[in-house]
Design a protein around this motif. Structure first.
Motif, PDB file in Angstrom:
ATOM      1  N   GLY B  64       0.824  -1.206   0.000  1.00  0.00           N
ATOM      2  CA  GLY B  64       0.000   0.000   0.000  1.00  0.00           C
ATOM      3  C   GLY B  64       0.859   1.257   0.000  1.00  0.00           C
ATOM      4  N   LEU B  65       1.951   1.233   0.785  1.00  0.00           N
ATOM      5  CA  LEU B  65       2.864   2.374   0.824  1.00  0.00           C
ATOM      6  C   LEU B  65       3.493   2.611  -0.537  1.00  0.00           C
ATOM      7  N   ILE B  66       3.904   1.523  -1.199  1.00  0.00           N
ATOM      8  CA  ILE B  66       4.537   1.677  -2.507  1.00  0.00           C
ATOM      9  C   ILE B  66       3.501   2.143  -3.526  1.00  0.00           C
ATOM     10  N   ALA B  67       2.270   1.611  -3.434  1.00  0.00           N
ATOM     11  CA  ALA B  67       1.226   2.021  -4.371  1.00  0.00           C
ATOM     12  C   ALA B  67       0.977   3.519  -4.272  1.00  0.00           C
ATOM     13  N   SER B  68       0.987   4.065  -3.052  1.00  0.00           N
ATOM     14  CA  SER B  68       0.683   5.490  -2.928  1.00  0.00           C
ATOM     15  C   SER B  68       1.902   6.354  -3.216  1.00  0.00           C
ATOM     16  N   GLY B  69       3.112   5.875  -2.882  1.00  0.00           N
ATOM     17  CA  GLY B  69       4.291   6.720  -3.051  1.00  0.00           C
ATOM     18  C   GLY B  69       5.090   6.439  -4.315  1.00  0.00           C
ATOM     19  N   GLY B  70       4.837   5.295  -4.970  1.00  0.00           N
ATOM     20  CA  GLY B  70       5.588   4.958  -6.174  1.00  0.00           C
ATOM     21  C   GLY B  70       7.076   4.807  -5.898  1.00  0.00           C
ATOM     22  N   TYR B  71       7.890   5.365  -6.781  1.00  0.00           N
ATOM     23  CA  TYR B  71       9.344   5.236  -6.667  1.00  0.00           C
ATOM     24  C   TYR B  71       9.855   5.701  -5.301  1.00  0.00           C
ATOM     25  N   ALA B  72       9.322   6.803  -4.784  1.00  0.00           N
ATOM     26  CA  ALA B  72       9.844   7.377  -3.534  1.00  0.00           C
ATOM     27  C   ALA B  72       9.806   6.365  -2.398  1.00  0.00           C
ATOM     28  N   ASN B  73       8.841   5.475  -2.383  1.00  0.00           N
ATOM     29  CA  ASN B  73       8.747   4.497  -1.300  1.00  0.00           C
ATOM     30  C   ASN B  73       9.478   3.189  -1.599  1.00  0.00           C
ATOM     31  N   SER B  74      10.326   3.183  -2.614  1.00  0.00           N
ATOM     32  CA  SER B  74      11.215   2.032  -2.832  1.00  0.00           C
ATOM     33  C   SER B  74      12.163   1.878  -1.651  1.00  0.00           C
TER      34      SER B  74
END
Lengths: 86, 589
Positions: B64-74
């Motif tokens: 969910g974090l990656i879905a909302s933040g995209g690359y930044a949450n890698s």
């Protein structure tokens, strides 16, 4: 005894060198390719985006696995070479 | 069979399995209890570490974090895996050679100081307890959604199950239960992902599907995702970030924190040989990577599916009517984790980014008066099979998987806490003459107390659920990791250096977090608002652990330089942990 000591010191120096090499690769793929150097790699396309994005979401993890197995394999050889294996 | 019955069947069957394993692997000695007798195969151990490591945060929240933040949450993907490289090269083999039961025991012996051991016990308990609260709360949520009981009741069921297999079996029970839990959680995570990847890209392997062509549009999946979300005013999914310093420090904090978390480190004490500790770290990362390589695929595909559900004819056409919303939206609305508010009274669901100034005029011309659907990012993985219309048994499997993730991590943390209390506090300080039988009883009692405290705090979280992870990683990174590493790699490091270093790193990190998050997380007591404009050099409180670790190293080296070097026998101890020969089994002294 003196021989044991030099032997042990050489083993440890070889280990520290190996660790340094592993950590350089570790930092290069994650902090380098995936974050700081991403703009430089933006010209290399990977599946609709660029190489930096691939390293951030897949490449770095795959490299980490490679580093650990390489280190474990190399250390087993060092252990045997210096006669320190269990 | 109703969905409820399927869920009960899956969860019940998995619990019966865990308890069965616990009875089979009952611990008879302190060595069984703390380090599973020291005879666990590296692949088995790697799988157990995988389950131990992957918590409710990895299973439920991360995609969910990656879905909302995209690359930044890698950052989460790299941070939570990169720590294993540090473990394999800098800590695990040497701590295994040292051959004791707990992390504070190493710090106490290496720095020949009871104070150092107690500081380590405090760091360990604070980090582990805050972490375990999150797991209990996560288990409560999963129970209440899938078993339709209220969250407190769900928590109590979770506590009873954990009590059974961890108090009875200790590390031995936990290790073998975690192997089963790993199998449950990885199956539950990957099966829906495979179906969704097939549906969207025709590729059955989600990590490859992520970089493949989107079947419907003929565009690369990520390019298609960028297109539909920018049409709704969101940033591109693959967009680069401006604050690279913070991204680097956050990743570093997660990596060092991972390597410094005691419940992970003690797993390396359970293998027979030093070489096995190295292989264990590699196998652990392989098993972790199966989920971590699937997660970013789940994230992008679920985000695309969500937009397609709301805008069946594309984002430039009309959104769906609220009346026609799919069944899974209705089910999750009941939990309050999806909320709809018809701000412009047109009966449709407009989902877009209301904070984008560039998009404001488009939104106005389309008659939109605000984003109307709030989706809690934590539901993404749990709702994934429903979003993709998968059969009922997959939903039952996800329920069992989410619970396996939360329970396995909770058990590992509780064991770390109970061994710190019974072994380091009671045997190490209060009553060194305690018999093995007495110590085993003390370990079981302290674990029971820890379960009760964690259950209470899980039911009444002190209002800082989201900050808990930052605290646990910050503490582990700033206090424990540097002390362990210097203890192995610097023969000159002495007791005063290590103690002042740990305290400086710990205090600095806590103060920086408290300034923005409130003192002891009491709401309203923060000195500065928790917004990027206020951060020192743009470093968020979540990323500060790395700076705390650097301060720890700097202070420790300065202090040890001007004070007496450690005695000869300690220097010999450092020598001995560096060489694998004669590691023997994990022994008590």
């Amino acid at each position: 005894m003196a021989d044991d000591k030099t032997n042990a010191a050489a083993y440890w120096a070889a280990n520290v060198r190996l660790i340094a090499g592993c950590l350089i690769v570790w930092a290069l793929v994650s902090y380098g390719f995936a974050i700081l150097l991403r703009p430089l790699l933006s010209g290399i396309p990977v599946g609709g985006t660029d190489l930096g994005f691939w390293f951030a979401q897949q490449g770095s993890i795959l490299t980490f696995i490679g580093i650990i197995f390489f280190y474990a394999w190399k250390m087993n050889r060092l252990d045997r070479k210096f006669g320190l294996e269990e | 069979m109703s969905q409820f019955a399927i869920n009960v069947l899956f969860v019940g069957a998995s619990f019966a399995l865990y308890i069965g394993i616990a009875i089979w692997a009952k611990a008879g000695s302190t060595k069984d209890f703390y380090v599973a007798g020291g005879g666990v195969h590296p692949i088995t151990n790697g799988m157990a570490i995988g389950a131990d490591w992957m918590s409710a945060a990895s299973f439920i929240s991360m995609a969910g974090l990656i879905a909302s933040g995209g690359y930044a949450n890698s950052t989460f993907l790299m941070g939570w895996t990169g720590g294993y490289v540090l473990l394999a090269t800098l800590l695990a083999p040497y701590l295994r050679k040292f051959g004791k039961f707990t992390v504070p025991e190493f710090i106490g012996d290496r720095f020949y100081s009871r104070t150092a051991r107690l500081v380590a016990v405090v760091c360990l308990i604070v980090a582990s307890l805050t972490y375990v609260i999150g797991q209990m709360a996560g288990a409560g949520v999963a129970f209440s959604r899938f078993l339709e009981v209220d969250a407190t009741m769900g928590l109590i069921i979770a506590a009873v199950v954990i009590f059974f297999y961890s108090v009875l079996g200790g590390m031995k029970g936990i290790t073998y239960t975690q192997v089963a839990q790993y199998c449950v959680l990885i199956t539950a995570y990957t099966i829906p992902a495979v179906f969704i990847s097939l549906e969207l890209t025709g590729n059955p392997l989600p990590p490859l599907g992520l970089f493949s062509e989107h079947t419907d549009s003929g565009m690369p999946l990520l390019a298609k995702l960028n297109e539909v979300i920018t049409d709704l005013g969101f940033n591109e999914y693959t967009a680069d970030v401006d604050n690279k310093l913070n991204m680097v420090l956050f990743t570093l904090t997660l990596m060092i924190g991972t390597a410094g978390l005691p419940h992970v480190i003690i797993r390396f004490f359970t293998v027979p040989k030093v070489a096995d500790a190295r292989w264990s770290a590699g196998w652990a990362l392989v098993f972790i990577a199966l989920l971590y390589l699937t997660a970013p695929a789940v994230a992008s595909m679920a985000r695309l599916n969500l937009v397609n559900t709301i805008y069946p004819d594309g984002p430039s056409a009309e959104a769906i009517q609220y009346e026609d919303r799919p069944n899974w939206v209705k089910e999750w609305e009941i939990t309050g984790l999806i909320q709809y508010e018809d701000k412009n009274n047109d009966g449709r669901i407009q989902l877009y980014n209301p904070d984008s100034e560039a998009f404001a005029s488009t939104a106005e011309s389309r008659g939109w008066q605000g984003n109307e659907l709030e989706v809690n990012q934590d539901i993404l993985v749990l709702a994934n099979p429903e979003i993709a219309n998968l059969p009922g048994w997959v939903i039952g499997l996800i329920a069992a998987g989410g619970l396996a993730a939360a329970l396995s991590t909770a058990a590992g943390l509780l064991l770390a806490i109970s061994s710190a209390i019974s072994h380091d506090l009671i045997k190490g300080s209060i009553n060194p003459k305690i018999t093995e039988k007495g110590e085993l009883l003390a370990a079981r009692i302290s674990m029971s107390v820890a379960i009760i405290v964690a259950t209470y705090l899980g039911a009444n979280p002190p209002g800082f659920a989201a900050q808990v992870v930052a605290l646990a990683f910050g503490i582990a990174a700033a206090s424990l990791f540097p002390a362990l590493m210097m203890g192995i790699f610097s023969k000159r490091m002495n007791n005063l250096g290590a103690i002042t270093g740990m305290l400086a790193g710990l205090v600095f990190t806590l103060v920086y977090i408290f300034i923005y998050k409130g003192w002891f997380f009491i709401p309203g007591t923060n000195n500065l608002a928790d917004i990027p404009e206020n951060y020192m050099l743009g470093i968020s409180p979540l990323s500060i652990g790395a700076i705390g670790a650097i301060i720890n190293f700097a202070i420790a080296f300065s202090v040890s330089k001007v004070t007496a070097p450690p005695p000869k026998e300690i220097q010999d101890l450092v020598e001995s942990v560096r060489y694998p020969k004669g590691a023997g089994i994990a022994v008590d002294h």
